[in-house]
Write a protein that holds these residues in place. Structure first.
Motif, PDB file in Angstrom:
ATOM      1  N   CYS A   1     -29.593  10.043 -23.425  1.00 16.23           N
ATOM      2  CA  CYS A   1     -30.774   9.914 -24.140  1.00 16.23           C
ATOM      3  C   CYS A   1     -31.612   8.685 -23.548  1.00 16.23           C
ATOM      4  O   CYS A   1     -30.656   7.474 -23.043  1.00 16.23           O
ATOM      5  CB  CYS A   1     -30.634   9.852 -25.490  1.00 16.23           C
ATOM      6  N   CYS A   2     -32.805   8.207 -23.952  1.00 17.90           N
ATOM      7  CA  CYS A   2     -33.229   7.016 -23.362  1.00 17.90           C
ATOM      8  C   CYS A   2     -34.546   6.820 -24.533  1.00 17.90           C
ATOM      9  O   CYS A   2     -34.999   7.871 -24.899  1.00 17.90           O
ATOM     10  CB  CYS A   2     -33.845   7.067 -22.170  1.00 17.90           C
ATOM     11  N   CYS A   3     -35.127   5.637 -24.588  1.00 14.08           N
ATOM     12  CA  CYS A   3     -36.187   5.697 -25.297  1.00 14.08           C
ATOM     13  C   CYS A   3     -36.844   4.069 -24.776  1.00 14.08           C
ATOM     14  O   CYS A   3     -36.278   3.536 -24.318  1.00 14.08           O
ATOM     15  CB  CYS A   3     -36.223   5.455 -26.635  1.00 14.08           C
ATOM     16  N   ALA A   4     -38.310   4.074 -25.171  1.00 19.79           N
ATOM     17  CA  ALA A   4     -38.741   2.689 -25.029  1.00 19.79           C
ATOM     18  C   ALA A   4     -38.789   1.850 -25.926  1.00 19.79           C
ATOM     19  O   ALA A   4     -39.119   2.309 -27.206  1.00 19.79           O
ATOM     20  CB  ALA A   4     -40.278   2.817 -24.594  1.00 19.79           C
ATOM     21  N   VAL A   5     -38.430   0.399 -25.979  1.00 18.11           N
ATOM     22  CA  VAL A   5     -38.437  -0.054 -27.234  1.00 18.11           C
ATOM     23  C   VAL A   5     -38.967  -1.565 -27.087  1.00 18.11           C
ATOM     24  O   VAL A   5     -38.869  -2.143 -25.811  1.00 18.11           O
ATOM     25  CB  VAL A   5     -36.887  -0.369 -27.654  1.00 18.11           C
ATOM     26  N   ARG A   6     -39.636  -2.192 -28.068  1.00 19.41           N
ATOM     27  CA  ARG A   6     -40.117  -3.500 -27.999  1.00 19.41           C
ATOM     28  C   ARG A   6     -39.791  -4.212 -29.146  1.00 19.41           C
ATOM     29  O   ARG A   6     -39.963  -4.356 -30.185  1.00 19.41           O
ATOM     30  CB  ARG A   6     -41.701  -3.208 -28.169  1.00 19.41           C
ATOM     31  N   PHE A   7     -38.880  -5.347 -28.747  1.00 26.90           N
ATOM     32  CA  PHE A   7     -38.497  -6.200 -29.644  1.00 26.90           C
ATOM     33  C   PHE A   7     -39.317  -7.277 -30.001  1.00 26.90           C
ATOM     34  O   PHE A   7     -39.951  -8.047 -29.123  1.00 26.90           O
ATOM     35  CB  PHE A   7     -36.899  -6.867 -29.083  1.00 26.90           C
ATOM     36  N   HIS A   8     -39.483  -7.650 -31.253  1.00 29.68           N
ATOM     37  CA  HIS A   8     -40.265  -8.720 -31.621  1.00 29.68           C
ATOM     38  C   HIS A   8     -39.641  -9.963 -31.096  1.00 29.68           C
ATOM     39  O   HIS A   8     -40.544 -10.830 -30.919  1.00 29.68           O
ATOM     40  CB  HIS A   8     -40.371  -8.683 -33.292  1.00 29.68           C
ATOM     41  N   SER A   9     -38.410 -10.218 -31.225  1.00 33.76           N
ATOM     42  CA  SER A   9     -37.693 -11.408 -30.834  1.00 33.76           C
ATOM     43  C   SER A   9     -37.891 -11.832 -29.266  1.00 33.76           C
ATOM     44  O   SER A   9     -37.535 -12.620 -28.937  1.00 33.76           O
ATOM     45  CB  SER A   9     -36.374 -11.441 -31.000  1.00 33.76           C
ATOM     46  N   ARG A  10     -38.463 -10.578 -28.311  1.00 34.80           N
ATOM     47  CA  ARG A  10     -38.657 -10.811 -27.075  1.00 34.80           C
ATOM     48  C   ARG A  10     -40.057 -10.670 -26.609  1.00 34.80           C
ATOM     49  O   ARG A  10     -40.422 -10.357 -25.547  1.00 34.80           O
ATOM     50  CB  ARG A  10     -37.748  -9.655 -26.321  1.00 34.80           C
ATOM     51  N   GLY A  11     -40.773 -11.035 -27.573  1.00 37.79           N
ATOM     52  CA  GLY A  11     -42.375 -10.814 -27.358  1.00 37.79           C
ATOM     53  C   GLY A  11     -42.858  -9.492 -26.822  1.00 37.79           C
ATOM     54  O   GLY A  11     -43.971  -9.381 -26.058  1.00 37.79           O
ATOM     55  N   ASN A  12     -42.299  -8.380 -27.639  1.00 36.12           N
ATOM     56  CA  ASN A  12     -42.885  -7.144 -27.394  1.00 36.12           C
ATOM     57  C   ASN A  12     -42.875  -6.836 -25.866  1.00 36.12           C
ATOM     58  O   ASN A  12     -43.720  -5.799 -25.627  1.00 36.12           O
ATOM     59  CB  ASN A  12     -44.056  -7.017 -28.187  1.00 36.12           C
ATOM     60  N   GLU A  13     -41.962  -7.130 -25.143  1.00 37.97           N
ATOM     61  CA  GLU A  13     -41.935  -6.652 -23.671  1.00 37.97           C
ATOM     62  C   GLU A  13     -41.228  -5.131 -23.677  1.00 37.97           C
ATOM     63  O   GLU A  13     -40.233  -5.000 -24.493  1.00 37.97           O
ATOM     64  CB  GLU A  13     -41.071  -7.581 -23.056  1.00 37.97           C
ATOM     65  N   PRO A  14     -41.939  -4.486 -23.001  1.00 32.89           N
ATOM     66  CA  PRO A  14     -41.378  -2.739 -22.930  1.00 32.89           C
ATOM     67  C   PRO A  14     -40.015  -2.972 -22.244  1.00 32.89           C
ATOM     68  O   PRO A  14     -39.894  -3.303 -21.222  1.00 32.89           O
ATOM     69  CB  PRO A  14     -42.606  -2.264 -22.286  1.00 32.89           C
ATOM     70  N   LEU A  15     -38.961  -2.578 -22.774  1.00 36.75           N
ATOM     71  CA  LEU A  15     -37.584  -2.373 -22.396  1.00 36.75           C
ATOM     72  C   LEU A  15     -37.130  -0.904 -22.399  1.00 36.75           C
ATOM     73  O   LEU A  15     -37.516   0.037 -23.273  1.00 36.75           O
ATOM     74  CB  LEU A  15     -36.626  -3.369 -23.112  1.00 36.75           C
ATOM     75  N   LEU A  16     -36.297  -0.743 -21.370  1.00 40.20           N
ATOM     76  CA  LEU A  16     -35.582   0.591 -21.592  1.00 40.20           C
ATOM     77  C   LEU A  16     -34.275   0.686 -22.298  1.00 40.20           C
ATOM     78  O   LEU A  16     -33.219  -0.030 -21.754  1.00 40.20           O
ATOM     79  CB  LEU A  16     -35.569   1.199 -19.969  1.00 40.20           C
ATOM     80  N   ALA A  17     -33.986   1.619 -23.271  1.00 44.39           N
ATOM     81  CA  ALA A  17     -32.817   1.732 -23.628  1.00 44.39           C
ATOM     82  C   ALA A  17     -32.122   3.089 -23.486  1.00 44.39           C
ATOM     83  O   ALA A  17     -32.665   3.972 -23.891  1.00 44.39           O
ATOM     84  CB  ALA A  17     -32.937   1.511 -25.292  1.00 44.39           C
ATOM     85  N   VAL A  18     -30.877   3.137 -22.735  1.00 48.14           N
ATOM     86  CA  VAL A  18     -30.281   4.280 -22.542  1.00 48.14           C
ATOM     87  C   VAL A  18     -28.933   4.366 -23.010  1.00 48.14           C
ATOM     88  O   VAL A  18     -28.239   3.547 -23.179  1.00 48.14           O
ATOM     89  CB  VAL A  18     -29.951   4.147 -20.896  1.00 48.14           C
ATOM     90  N   GLY A  19     -28.577   5.595 -23.846  1.00 49.97           N
ATOM     91  CA  GLY A  19     -27.264   5.943 -24.214  1.00 49.97           C
ATOM     92  C   GLY A  19     -26.505   6.539 -23.362  1.00 49.97           C
ATOM     93  O   GLY A  19     -26.762   7.559 -22.777  1.00 49.97           O
ATOM     94  N   THR A  20     -25.244   5.977 -23.155  1.00 51.60           N
ATOM     95  CA  THR A  20     -24.449   6.359 -21.990  1.00 51.60           C
ATOM     96  C   THR A  20     -23.158   6.759 -22.636  1.00 51.60           C
ATOM     97  O   THR A  20     -22.585   6.201 -23.645  1.00 51.60           O
ATOM     98  CB  THR A  20     -24.374   5.770 -20.734  1.00 51.60           C
TER      99      THR A  20
END
Length: 651
Positions: free
Chosen positions: A327-346
């Motif tokens: 699975c995967c999703c796009a996440v924006r952490f407030h603590s990282r300035g809302n930079e779009p990151l990719l989270a992958v479950g393996t």
């Protein structure tokens, strides 16, 4: 604007001309010699006409069975919409039930065209459209967008090289176009781009306007590196190379030493020319690799695509050591300035029977320069991750049967809170506001609420039917969720009014007396239920065309794309209910199964009209359509127009 009608076969002139006036009217003028320029009829419009077109349609007369009449009037309006109505071929009267559709933000221009010998109307707005009869049922009319750049002006032409062509201008360029025949694309309403993948796609997500990620994995499959070490070539090119090496032999000759390069080039060209096309096709066909003997062997990769550039692959990360991305999703952490990151479950070394694995991780990537994935860190978890979602500037994860909230850390994700009362496994996750919508693999839907004051997840409601094996879900609003299960059912559930208020803990002492009994938990109400017939693998709420209504789009495991369109008026509900009831008695049943019994295969159908059954009205014979129209108390033309309006509202 003014346009005369098309001249039919065996006739010297058209009988009518259409004139668009500045007073927001369209007038039909007679061109007959005995009544030249006499107005036959007129109709009022909601905007000024920008273009008019009279087209002679091919079909049955309306009084002979509800098909298309002889003459069709198409009007393009300045507000970006198009109007289509029937013209009586004898009196010139305009029908009282025109069909209107919004096409774009620019005024609509109209012109006559021809595809496969069938008369069509080309409509130019923010994008080009074509109005044509349905090749599968000539009684139906379709307005289809063209997969091409916006055109400013166009005109039809015919030449020995291009029998049915269109010359058009777009900006400062002149273009020659030829439309693909509708018979070749019968039943295909979408323009598709095929992307060759290594493994089975598990999930996809968007990171931005020009980045899309697909995670792929296959069980009982070696990874790409293992295949190369084993000497396996999926393209089959190695066979040809090896065969050439076997056929060649060293010959000691002075002539060969003098011109070796020319001889080798001639031989290679001759071999390419003599090669059988079937051998080329067989060599280019992907070959299934060797099957591993031990369980828990996986092949997987993460692919970064550009959806705006024909889905071109920007980056590809191959996972090794039997690690599979699920699975995967796009996440924006407030603590990282809302930079779009990719989270992958393996998961590593996953086996299904029995269900076990040696390790599971949540992997975070960032996009560098818009075309490359960079690993940030890996977080180890105790169970396979099947669902991820962005939640209030954090990451909500389904770890086995636990719903857990993570925050961004320097070396790994930091655990904030969790909810452990899920019966089996978290299959799907959605989030809106402070709520999380959880789909269980075997026990239906759960709605959770995040209490920020106490930093915990609280159960709001669950489904009273605990036997739904959820495969996908989509939010319709804050209190309503649609879900699909592995038995081919689509259900719409709603949170009861006031159920969320019971979760609020004002005093802060609720944890002392809370019992967690299931009978005290509010139950979700079932609004709609419908049996599709295939396993529903995904769904989303979207509008397919500009100005169209939002619908629930779903896809199935067999590759079918369907839509559930909401009704907006009581009149539409009553009309389609009566039409469906009549068609259940007279519709053709290829398998002999009663339509209502099939749609109620597991649970009785509720508040859903069978659109496939209603669409069968257009394919019925003349007597059948007359019989149904009499029972519905509508004319055949009105029924066909109602079906077309519903279809146009979606596509």
């Amino acid at each position: 604007s003014e346009r005369s009608g098309s001249v039919g076969a065996g006739r010297a002139r058209s009988f009518f001309a259409a004139v668009g006036c500045l007073d927001q009217t369209v007038r039909i003028i007679s061109l007959a010699p005995d009544s030249l320029l006499v107005q036959r009829s007129s109709t009022a419009l909601k905007a000024r006409p920008h273009g008019v077109c009279l087209q002679r349609a091919v079909g049955e007369h309306e009084d002979g069975g509800g098909g298309e009449p002889d003459v069709i009037l198409s009007v393009g309006l300045e507000d970006g919409s198009a109007l289509r109505c029937a013209i009586d071929s004898i009196t010139g009267q305009i029908s009282s039930n025109p069909t209107r559709r919004f096409l774009g933000a620019r005024p609509v221009s109209t012109l006559r065209a021809q595809v496969d010998g069938q008369p069509c109307t080309l409509l130019l707005s923010s994008r080009p459209w074509i109005s044509h009869p349905d090749p599968t049922s000539p009684q139906k009319h379709l307005t289809t967008p063209l997969s091409y750049a916006p055109l400013d002006h166009a005109c039809r032409f015919s030449s020995p090289a291009v029998r049915e062509g269109i010359v058009a201008t777009a900006g400062t360029t002149l273009r020659i176009l030829a439309l693909e025949g509708f018979q070749q694309r019968s039943g295909d309403s979408f323009n598709s781009v095929s992307v060759q993948l290594r493994y089975t796609p598990r999930q996809m997500c968007l990171l931005g306007q020009s980045q899309m990620v697909i995670v792929e994995s296959d069980a009982k499959e070696y990874g790409e590196e293992e295949k190369k070490k084993m000497g396996f070539d999926a393209s089959g090119a190695g066979k040809k190379k090896a065969a050439k090496e076997e056929d060649t032999m060293d010959v000691d000759s002075d002539d060969e030493e003098n011109k070796p390069d020319e001889k080798k080039d001639d031989e290679s060209n001759a071999s390419n020319e003599e090669e059988d096309p079937e051998e080329i096709k067989q060599r280019e066909t992907p070959i299934r690799g060797p099957i591993p003997s031990s369980p828990g062997t996986w092949g997987s990769c993460i692919r970064l695509l550009d959806p705006t550039d024909s889905c071109h692959t920007l980056d590809l990360i191959e996972l090794s050591k039997n690690e599979a991305a699920l699975c995967c999703c796009a996440v924006r952490f407030h603590s990282r300035g809302n930079e779009p990151l990719l989270a992958v479950g393996t998961v590593t070394n996953l086996t299904m029977h029995p269900l076990s694995s040696t390790a599971a991780h949540i992997v975070l990537y960032r996009v560098v320069n818009g075309d490359r994935l960079q690993l940030l860190h890996r977080t180890k978890v105790e169970a396979p991750v099947l669902a991820l979602v962005h939640f209030r500037g954090r990451l909500l994860v389904g770890v086995g049967g636990v719903v857990r909230l993570y925050e961004m850390g320097k070396r790994q994700l930091l655990r904030k809170c969790e909810w452990r009362s899920l019966p089996t496994f978290v299959k799907t996750l959605r989030a809106a506001g402070d709520r999380a919508y959880v789909g269980d693999t075997m026990q239906s839907m759960f709605i959770l609420r995040y209490d920020a004051t106490q930093n915990r997840l609280v159960l709001v409601a669950n489904d009273r039917v605990a036997s739904r094996c959820i495969t996908c879900q989509e939010l319709l609003d804050l209190d309503t969720v649609a879900a699909g299960d592995k038995f081919g059912n689509v259900v719409v559930l709603r949170l009861p009014r006031g159920a969320d208020a019971t979760v609020v803990d004002v005093s802060g002492t609720r944890a002392l007396w809370e019992s967690g009994r299931d009978d005290s938990t509010p139950k979700l109400q079932t609004l709609c239920h419908y049996h599709v017939g295939d396993v529903v693998t995904g769904m989303t709420r979207a509008s397919l065309v500009a100005g169209g209504n939002e619908a629930l789009i779903y896809v199935t495991i067999t590759g079918r794309i369907g839509a559930l369109v909401p009704f907006t008026s009581r009149e539409d509900i009553e009309f389609y209910r009566s039409l469906e009831g009549c068609l259940r008695k007279v519709a053709v049943r290829p398998t002999g199964r009663e339509p209502q019994a099939y749609r109620s295969y597991y649970t009785p159908v509720k508040h859903v009209v069978d659109g496939d059954l209603c669409e069968g009205f257009g394919s019925m014979d003349v007597e059948g359509r007359k019989q149904v129209s009499e029972e519905v108390e509508r004319t055949v033309g009105e029924i066909m127009k109602k079906l077309e309006d519903t279809r146009n509202a979606l596509m």
